[in-house]
Design a protein around this motif. Structure first.
Motif, PDB file in Angstrom:
ATOM      1  N   THR A 391       0.746  -1.367   0.133  1.00 47.91           N
ATOM      2  CA  THR A 391       0.075   0.051   0.040  1.00 47.91           C
ATOM      3  C   THR A 391       0.782   1.316  -0.132  1.00 47.91           C
ATOM      4  O   THR A 391       0.575   2.187   0.523  1.00 47.91           O
ATOM      5  N   LEU A 392       2.004   1.188  -0.828  1.00 44.44           N
ATOM      6  CA  LEU A 392       2.820   2.452  -0.808  1.00 44.44           C
ATOM      7  C   LEU A 392       2.486   3.112  -2.172  1.00 44.44           C
ATOM      8  O   LEU A 392       3.057   2.637  -3.146  1.00 44.44           O
ATOM      9  N   ARG A 393       2.105   4.744  -2.055  1.00 45.48           N
ATOM     10  CA  ARG A 393       2.191   5.489  -3.107  1.00 45.48           C
ATOM     11  C   ARG A 393       3.529   5.894  -3.432  1.00 45.48           C
ATOM     12  O   ARG A 393       4.354   6.415  -2.182  1.00 45.48           O
ATOM     13  N   PRO A 394       3.898   5.967  -4.688  1.00 48.53           N
ATOM     14  CA  PRO A 394       5.313   6.510  -4.916  1.00 48.53           C
ATOM     15  C   PRO A 394       5.323   7.960  -4.592  1.00 48.53           C
ATOM     16  O   PRO A 394       6.333   8.605  -4.124  1.00 48.53           O
ATOM     17  N   ASP A 395       4.415   8.927  -4.789  1.00 54.38           N
ATOM     18  CA  ASP A 395       4.471  10.261  -4.686  1.00 54.38           C
ATOM     19  C   ASP A 395       4.580  10.859  -3.103  1.00 54.38           C
ATOM     20  O   ASP A 395       4.761  11.933  -2.847  1.00 54.38           O
ATOM     21  N   ARG A 396       4.711   9.753  -2.042  1.00 50.60           N
ATOM     22  CA  ARG A 396       4.706  10.185  -0.671  1.00 50.60           C
ATOM     23  C   ARG A 396       6.397   9.963  -0.410  1.00 50.60           C
ATOM     24  O   ARG A 396       6.703  10.526   0.583  1.00 50.60           O
ATOM     25  N   LEU A 397       7.138   9.269  -1.423  1.00 54.00           N
ATOM     26  CA  LEU A 397       8.494   9.349  -1.290  1.00 54.00           C
ATOM     27  C   LEU A 397       9.286  10.634  -1.611  1.00 54.00           C
ATOM     28  O   LEU A 397       9.138  11.144  -2.749  1.00 54.00           O
ATOM     29  N   GLY A 398      10.337  11.055  -0.987  1.00 55.43           N
ATOM     30  CA  GLY A 398      11.059  12.123  -1.378  1.00 55.43           C
ATOM     31  C   GLY A 398      11.736  11.972  -2.916  1.00 55.43           C
ATOM     32  O   GLY A 398      11.842  12.885  -3.745  1.00 55.43           O
ATOM     33  N   SER A 399      12.177  10.805  -3.175  1.00 54.03           N
ATOM     34  CA  SER A 399      12.864  10.560  -4.612  1.00 54.03           C
ATOM     35  C   SER A 399      11.766  10.662  -5.651  1.00 54.03           C
ATOM     36  O   SER A 399      12.143  10.845  -6.717  1.00 54.03           O
ATOM     37  N   TYR A 400      10.333  10.457  -5.211  1.00 53.78           N
ATOM     38  CA  TYR A 400       9.457  10.788  -6.086  1.00 53.78           C
ATOM     39  C   TYR A 400       8.779  12.095  -5.993  1.00 53.78           C
ATOM     40  O   TYR A 400       7.464  12.216  -6.595  1.00 53.78           O
ATOM     41  N   GLY A 401       9.209  13.004  -5.327  1.00 54.42           N
ATOM     42  CA  GLY A 401       8.613  14.279  -5.067  1.00 54.42           C
ATOM     43  C   GLY A 401       7.753  14.509  -3.855  1.00 54.42           C
ATOM     44  O   GLY A 401       7.102  15.558  -3.580  1.00 54.42           O
ATOM     45  N   GLY A 402       7.807  13.477  -2.733  1.00 53.70           N
ATOM     46  CA  GLY A 402       7.250  13.556  -1.794  1.00 53.70           C
ATOM     47  C   GLY A 402       8.201  14.236  -0.564  1.00 53.70           C
ATOM     48  O   GLY A 402       9.153  14.709  -0.992  1.00 53.70           O
ATOM     49  N   ASP A 403       7.886  13.850   0.626  1.00 52.67           N
ATOM     50  CA  ASP A 403       8.485  14.554   1.870  1.00 52.67           C
ATOM     51  C   ASP A 403       9.593  13.562   2.344  1.00 52.67           C
ATOM     52  O   ASP A 403       9.479  12.378   2.497  1.00 52.67           O
ATOM     53  N   PRO A 404      10.820  14.179   1.857  1.00 49.66           N
ATOM     54  CA  PRO A 404      12.052  13.340   2.208  1.00 49.66           C
ATOM     55  C   PRO A 404      12.163  12.819   3.530  1.00 49.66           C
ATOM     56  O   PRO A 404      12.887  11.992   4.065  1.00 49.66           O
ATOM     57  N   ARG A 405      11.455  13.548   4.672  1.00 51.76           N
ATOM     58  CA  ARG A 405      11.619  12.946   6.063  1.00 51.76           C
ATOM     59  C   ARG A 405      11.262  11.600   5.873  1.00 51.76           C
ATOM     60  O   ARG A 405      11.731  10.937   7.013  1.00 51.76           O
ATOM     61  N   VAL A 406      10.374  11.065   5.449  1.00 51.85           N
ATOM     62  CA  VAL A 406       9.878   9.638   5.449  1.00 51.85           C
ATOM     63  C   VAL A 406      10.444   8.627   4.777  1.00 51.85           C
ATOM     64  O   VAL A 406      10.288   7.274   4.916  1.00 51.85           O
ATOM     65  N   SER A 407      11.460   8.993   3.879  1.00 52.36           N
ATOM     66  CA  SER A 407      11.974   8.034   2.947  1.00 52.36           C
ATOM     67  C   SER A 407      13.551   8.047   2.849  1.00 52.36           C
ATOM     68  O   SER A 407      14.225   8.001   1.719  1.00 52.36           O
ATOM     69  N   THR A 408      14.292   8.302   3.913  1.00 59.15           N
ATOM     70  CA  THR A 408      15.893   8.687   3.828  1.00 59.15           C
ATOM     71  C   THR A 408      16.596   7.483   3.157  1.00 59.15           C
ATOM     72  O   THR A 408      17.432   7.595   2.402  1.00 59.15           O
ATOM     73  N   HIS A 409      16.182   6.467   3.567  1.00 59.84           N
ATOM     74  CA  HIS A 409      16.865   5.148   2.962  1.00 59.84           C
ATOM     75  C   HIS A 409      16.424   4.754   1.506  1.00 59.84           C
ATOM     76  O   HIS A 409      17.310   4.340   0.750  1.00 59.84           O
ATOM     77  N   LEU A 410      15.271   4.870   1.549  1.00 63.05           N
ATOM     78  CA  LEU A 410      14.848   4.594  -0.016  1.00 63.05           C
ATOM     79  C   LEU A 410      15.402   5.594  -0.880  1.00 63.05           C
ATOM     80  O   LEU A 410      15.775   5.299  -2.132  1.00 63.05           O
ATOM     81  N   ASP A 411      15.314   6.801  -0.600  1.00 66.66           N
ATOM     82  CA  ASP A 411      15.875   7.806  -1.473  1.00 66.66           C
ATOM     83  C   ASP A 411      17.495   7.457  -1.752  1.00 66.66           C
ATOM     84  O   ASP A 411      17.933   7.725  -2.725  1.00 66.66           O
ATOM     85  N   ALA A 412      18.163   7.222  -0.729  1.00 69.09           N
ATOM     86  CA  ALA A 412      19.562   6.731  -0.753  1.00 69.09           C
ATOM     87  C   ALA A 412      19.790   5.367  -1.677  1.00 69.09           C
ATOM     88  O   ALA A 412      20.575   5.496  -2.438  1.00 69.09           O
TER      89      ALA A 412
END
Length: 843
Positions: A391-412
């Motif tokens: 149930t993960l929307r990509p637009d909530r991740l920093g690397s997809y334009g969302g809040d980078p606070r929630v996706s530090t490791h996925l963005d890395a």
């Protein structure tokens, strides 16, 4: 279907069928010497010698014998006109019990039993009058209860439902063909860990209302586990396979072989001039308090012919004894690794023996016993770590334009690999999407489209099974539910856990979710979830060092459940008041919004989005833990890492909140981040704009592992190639086919056509279609169907071909009745938010 389409379908269908008419291979003059395989699954790839001593088993112990002399507290039960069941103390009887039909319960008696004990039940009955033809009849039922039965009160319909509810009771029914002679019936079972008493029910079926019969005797005996298995008895949660068994302990399914106390399994391993690794787990189903358990003895012997007769003791090269745990409360599975010595001059004889520490010792499960050689350095055989964050929307991740606070490791991770901006699921809820992810097939091909369906390993190519056959060790660490073994996902995995590895242990909502999960007879204890959390996966990764390549599938519902831990609640300012309590959270606004009160959109988003982001942060932190472990163990350069999701979530974009009811982008666009194996210095970020499907993952993984792609994957229409990315798809198909709704979508280039086909089994007339340009309009707000009829017609024809073709591969049966799903599984789905409003009359 057009002729061109029919020809294409025929060609593809031929590719799915096994070759026929090939000439058999010429026999060779002599067989080559046996060569040690890089990895051997001893329960599947070989046939062990088995020995089982006859003597030594404990004699049967009589626990209960029906007596009708007034010395036993029997109760007579009967249904009332209101549907209740009432009991009354039965009058004293002498010698035999005569039952006259007309009520379902003739007599009932309750006795205490020991969890984990093996029982044998024997019943003798005869009719009181001759009967020309034998008729099937249910004669008795034994109900394992975890709560006390009180016959002194009236039992309503809900009580009867609870009696038959597998989450509360296990029921064993004695069946027979009752004619004009004596009938003897028998059943065997092992008492479940949560059972505290056994309710013995003698039945008086309605069809014998005018033909009474006599119960001559009923005996309940406790037998040894060895005798129970030798007579063909089973175990709770035991599954028989073609090449062994699978046993679930602690919601963790393992494949392997059973050993009764005193039994020995022996293998002759081919000669090899280097040491080999022997790894396995041994599991002890819960046993009675009267037993001390078992111990395992593992030995390895060299060929006698190569030894000096005067030093025969040196024949024994390995002798390891594994002691039983201190109590039945210890973890169910115990993983071990042993080093087998080299045997360059002949076969190495490996034996595993189970020794009971007393006469009541339990059975032992020898799980995934595997022998492997030191791995060769082969970049074409990478480890595979596939992580699905449900149930993960990509637009909530920093690397997809969302809040980078929630996706530090996925963005890395995205900064070191490939980020796919246009990845699509194949459906909008968990079961069909994950089935596509792990089979490389669209839902209409694998058939797991509705909650009554499951993956058929005989029909669908399972990624885990293909990697296992090629020498990968396989493990699943999942949250179960729609990716549970009930739906066929455990096939091909050496071990498969259904304990969510990411769980909020310290919040009221986390406790509530545990309480509503009724997939077992007792709520899941928190210590069990902790036992299977992130640390357990890290520990397992540690055992993979210097071993064969592995495939690990990891899945969590944490973002699905909107249940952050206390630390993440604090981080997102979701604790209020001096006592720092969790901000109120319920589904009232969501339910009202989905019923049409769209003015509540702001409230719905305020209710859910902060919790959603906080749980995404938890999932991201979990991924970071696994990635750090790979690096610390120096496995990261040899591991293909894939992080994705099965679907997204709508937050009111189209007048709906949730998933599983539409195929809108908010529901079907998913993140896909991939880091290929290779040196750290060569890693770089790359964004891939080409549309890809979750159905592309399994065949692409096989290609990257140097393995052939099963032609049944992904419609068998693509020429796969080893590449840094799956091939671009000219067309993506997305489906939703449940008991309530059938709708499909096709994407070609930047255009996406939605076609609503059925609702409540009724076809739409006229057919409902919507067309969007998802490049310029990713939220699908402007319907182009009226403006671009030619595109609608072209894409509709393509969708028609897809339906016709997949119906040839797997004929569509229209789905099933959700009430046919076992109640325990159905309630777990409802606890996850599915099947709202489904009432099967057994609540």
């Amino acid at each position: 279907m057009s002729r061109a389409h029919a020809v294409v379908a025929l060609v593809i269908l031929c590719a799915l069928l096994p070759a026929c008419g090939d000439a058999p291979a010429e026999p060779t003059a002599e067989s080559p010497p046996e060569v040690a395989a890089p990895l051997t699954r001893l329960w599947r790839d070989t046939s062990p010698e088995r020995s089982m001593p006859v003597e030594g088993s404990a004699p049967p112990q009589l626990l209960f014998e029906a007596r009708f002399d007034g010395s036993q507290a029997w109760w007579r039960g009967a249904f009332t006109p209101e549907g209740n069941v009432s009991f009354e103390a039965a009058a004293a009887l002498e010698g035999e019990l005569e039952l006259t039909g007309g009520a379902s319960i003739g007599r009932t008696h309750v006795l205490a039993v020991e969890p984990g004990s093996a029982l044998r039940v024997r019943l003798r009955v005869r009719p009181t009058a001759p009967r020309a033809l034998a008729a099937p009849i249910d004669l008795a039922a034994l109900v394992e209860r975890r709560d006390a039965f009180d016959p002194a009160r009236t039992h309503g319909p809900k009580d009867v439902s609870a009696l038959l509810d597998p989450s509360r009771s296990r029921v064993h029914v004695l069946h027979g063909e009752l004619g004009d002679g004596l009938l003897e019936c028998e059943t065997r079972f092992v008492v479940d860990a949560s059972t505290r008493e056994l309710q013995v029910m003698l039945l008086a079926p309605v069809q014998y209302a005018r033909r009474p019969f006599v119960v001559e005797s009923l005996r309940v005996e406790q037998v040894s586990m060895a005798a129970h298995l030798a007579a063909g008895g089973g175990l709770p949660d035991l599954e028989t396979l073609d090449d062994g068994v699978a046993l679930s302990l602690d919601r963790d399914r393992r494949e392997g072989l059973l050993l009764a106390p005193g039994a020995t399994l022996t293998w002759d391993l081919p000669a090899h001039d280097s040491a080999r690794r022997f790894e396995f787990a041994w599991g002890l189903p819960p046993w009675g308090a009267g037993s001390q358990g078992v111990q395992l003895r593992v030995t390895a012997r060299a060929p006698v012919a190569e030894l000096d007769v005067a030093t025969r003791d040196s024949e024994l090269l390995l002798d390891e004894t594994l002691r039983a745990p201190d109590s039945a409360e210890s973890p169910a599975w115990h993983d071990r690794q042993l080093l087998l010595p080299a045997s360059p001059h002949g076969p190495l004889r490996l034996s595993v023996r189970a020794d009971g520490l007393d006469a009541a010792a339990p059975v032992v499960m020898l799980a995934h016993p595997t022998v492997s050689l030191p791995p060769e350095q082969d970049a074409a055989r990478p480890n595979v770590l596939l992580i699905s964050l449900d149930t993960l929307r990509p637009d909530r991740l920093g690397s997809y334009g969302g809040d980078p606070r929630v996706s530090t490791h996925l963005d890395a991770l995205a900064a070191e690999g490939h980020r796919f901006s246009q990845a699509s699921s194949t459906s909008s809820y968990t079961l069909p999407s994950h089935a596509s992810m792990l089979t490389g097939q669209y839902p209409a091909e694998h058939g797991a489209v509705d909650i009554t369906d499951s993956i058929d390993a005989a029909h669908s190519p399972l990624l885990a099974a293909q990697l296992a056959a090629a020498g990968w060790t396989t493990a699943g660490f999942t949250a179960g539910g729609y990716v549970g073994t009930h739906y066929g996902f455990g096939a091909g995995f050496d071990r498969y856990s259904e304990n969510d590895p990411v769980w909020p242990y310290d919040t009221l909502r986390g406790d509530m979710l545990l309480a509503t999960d009724k997939s077992g007879r007792e709520p899941i204890p928190k210590p069990l979830l902790r036992r299977y959390g992130a640390d357990s996966i890290v520990d397992w990764l540690g055992t993979r060092v210097d071993g064969p390549p592995f495939f690990a599938f990891v899945h969590t519902y944490i973002a699905h459940n909107f249940a952050p831990s206390e630390a993440w609640l604090e981080r997102f300012d979701l604790l209020t008041g001096p006592e720092r309590r969790q901000r109120p959270f319920d589904h009232k606004h969501r339910s009202a919004f989905n019923k049409g009160e769209h003015a509540l959109l702001a409230e719905v988003r305020d209710d859910y989005l902060p919790y959603y982001d906080a749980t995404i942060g938890m999932a991201d932190e979990f991924v970071g833990t696994l990635l750090a472990a790979l690096e610390a163990l120096e496995l990261d350069e040899d591991t293909l890492v894939i992080v994705t999701s099965d679907h997204g979530e709508e937050f009111g974009e189209h007048g709906f909140f949730g998933h599983g009811e539409t195929l809108n982008n908010a529901n079907t666009r998913v993140p896909l981040i991939v880091r290929l194996p290779g040196p750290r210095a060569e890693r770089s970020a790359q964004v891939i704009q080409d549309p890809v499907s979750l159905a592309d993952l399994a065949p692409w993984i096989l290609e990257l592992c140097g393995l052939p792609v099963d032609p049944r994957m992904s419609l068998a229409t693509e020429r796969w190639r080893t590449s840094s990315a799956p091939p671009r798809r000219d067309g993506l198909f997305i489906e939703l086919d449940t008991f309530q709704l059938r709708t499909s979508a096709v994407r070609e280039g930047e255009l996406k056509l939605h076609v609503e086909l059925e609702y409540d089994r009724e076809a739409f007339e006229p057919e409902r279609v919507r067309l969007y340009d998802v490049h310029s309009d990713p939220e699908e707000t402007h319907d182009l169907a009226a403006e671009r009829p030619d595109d609608v017609q072209r894409l509709r024809e393509r969708l028609t071909w897809f339906h016709e073709f997949t119906n040839l591969v797997l004929p569509r049966d229209g789905g099933g009745d959700p009430c046919s799903v076992p109640r325990a599984e159905r309630e777990r789905m409802q606890a996850l938010g599915y099947l709202a409003g489904v009432d099967c009359g057994d609540q």
